[in-house]
Design an enzyme around this catalytic site. Structure first.
Site, PDB file in Angstrom:
ATOM      1  N   GLY A  36       0.838  -1.206   0.000  1.00 35.52           N
ATOM      2  CA  GLY A  36       0.000   0.000   0.000  1.00 35.52           C
ATOM      3  C   GLY A  36       0.866   1.246   0.000  1.00 35.52           C
ATOM      4  O   GLY A  36       0.677   2.166  -0.816  1.00 35.52           O
ATOM      5  N   HIS A  37       1.867   1.268   0.898  1.00 36.44           N
ATOM      6  CA  HIS A  37       2.799   2.401   0.935  1.00 36.44           C
ATOM      7  C   HIS A  37       3.577   2.485  -0.379  1.00 36.44           C
ATOM      8  O   HIS A  37       3.795   3.562  -0.925  1.00 36.44           O
ATOM      9  CB  HIS A  37       3.815   2.226   2.076  1.00 36.44           C
ATOM     10  N   ASP A 152      -7.495   5.000   4.503  1.00 34.98           N
ATOM     11  CA  ASP A 152      -7.797   5.901   5.617  1.00 34.98           C
ATOM     12  C   ASP A 152      -8.661   7.049   5.071  1.00 34.98           C
ATOM     13  O   ASP A 152      -8.213   8.190   4.965  1.00 34.98           O
ATOM     14  CB  ASP A 152      -6.497   6.418   6.234  1.00 34.98           C
ATOM     15  N   SER A 188      -0.082  -2.027   8.267  1.00 33.65           N
ATOM     16  CA  SER A 188       1.116  -2.347   9.048  1.00 33.65           C
ATOM     17  C   SER A 188       0.755  -3.199  10.265  1.00 33.65           C
ATOM     18  O   SER A 188       1.574  -3.971  10.758  1.00 33.65           O
ATOM     19  CB  SER A 188       1.782  -1.060   9.530  1.00 33.65           C
TER      20      SER A 188
END
Ligand code: AMP
Length: 305
Positions: A36-37, A152, A188
């Site tokens: 994702g990051h 988010d 995470s």
């Protein structure tokens, strides 16, 4: 890729990029980098000349000290992943660099964006911590573009509002939620799930999928859709903190999904709390038989004549 720990070194890098006429992208993270990051870093590397990835586990956005203490810290692996994805700088400051002795400033937004959903359950201090650290990171880096993940969703709205309200000169780009093949959103915190917890957590994407399918089959009542989500979670013995259908821009509750709406939830699983969301998009309404063209679609351009 350089690893820098001080704002002074960071600014030196950014100044050099700017002197050469380059643009700067920022990807704020708390580390324990996953795909994702990496997708956000790759997007920044493509869009801008120099990508700064910040790695800072911001103590001010954790209400739960156990969550802060247990948050995974894997800087060496993070540096390798950030570099491979195209980052130029990993900015990994210590807590004292960000909050020096005697630090008292805070940047806060009020209202439903920070006080509902995550704000209601983690406490409004969570988003005060987010807006404070994001403002500081924007001031430290001075990015042209900053990248955030749709996973988010509320944080994205809060950051966009922060940028608007304070006239911060940065463009916000949102990357889609990256999932495992089985649907679990990457987080995470997933590394803290036991194999049993992880199997249980799969009920989250299943529940979102069930609501999406029910909407596609014609059910638009938000209460019915959230009941479906709760039922799927409860079959896996999961009790959500909240399941909400809301306006995707204001987070005001919706009773009917007749326009795109955000379905968001938070669920404790094993030692962690996971969040996920999906945008529910209703099928276009078929035009009414015999109705004049445009009658079923008030936004349609009226026909001439
Ligand atoms: P975090 O390290 O959890 O603070 O996340 C840093 C950034 O990565 C935030 O903008 C998140 O929204 C984003 N992010 C986290 N998980 C995902 C995911 N599964 N897909 C896309 N972006 C994500």
């Amino acid at each position: 890729m350089k690893i820098v720990r001080t704002v002074a070194e960071l600014r030196e890098h950014v100044r050099a990029v700017r002197r050469a006429g380059g643009t700067v992208g920022l990807v704020p993270t708390m580390g324990a980098l996953h795909r994702g990051h990496v997708s956000l870093i790759a997007a920044s590397a493509q869009r801008t000349d120099s990508t700064v990835v910040s790695l800072f586990v911001n103590p001010r956005q954790f209400g739960d000290l156990g969550d802060l203490a247990g948050y995974p810290r894997t800087e060496e692996a993070d540096a390798a992943k950030a570099a491979a994805a195209g980052a130029h700088v990993l900015f990994a400051p210590g807590v004292d660099e960000v909050y020096p002795d005697g630090y008292t400033a805070e940047v806060r937004l009020s209202g439903p964006l920070t006080e509902t959903l995550e704000g209601a359950h983690r406490g409004p201090e969570h988003f005060h911590g987010v807006t404070t650290v994001v403002t500081k990171l924007f001031n430290m880096v001075g990015p042209d573009v900053a990248f955030f993940g749709a996973k988010d969703a509320q944080q994205v709205l809060v950051v966009r509002r922060l940028v608007r309200d304070l006239n911060l000169p940065v463009e916000i780009v949102v990357g889609e939620t990256i999932r495992e093949d089985d649907g679990l959103a990457l987080s995470s915190r997933n590394v803290r799930l036991s194999p049993t917890d992880r199997a249980q957590a799969l009920a989250i994407p299943r529940a979102l999928e069930a609501a999406t399918a029910e909407l596609a089959a014609g059910e638009t009542d938000a209460e019915v859709l959230t009941a479906t989500v709760r039922r799927v979670l409860s079959r896996a013995a999961l009790l959500p903190e909240y399941v909400a259908v809301v306006d995707p821009d204001t987070l005001q509750p919706r009773t009917t999904v007749d326009v795109p709406s955000l379905l968001a939830l938070a669920v404790p699983v094993g030692p962690v709390r996971l969040i996920d969301n999906v945008v529910l998009v209703p099928a276009p309404q078929p035009a009414l038989a015999g109705a004049p063209a445009g009658a079923a679609a008030p936004d349609a351009t009226p026909e001439e004549g």
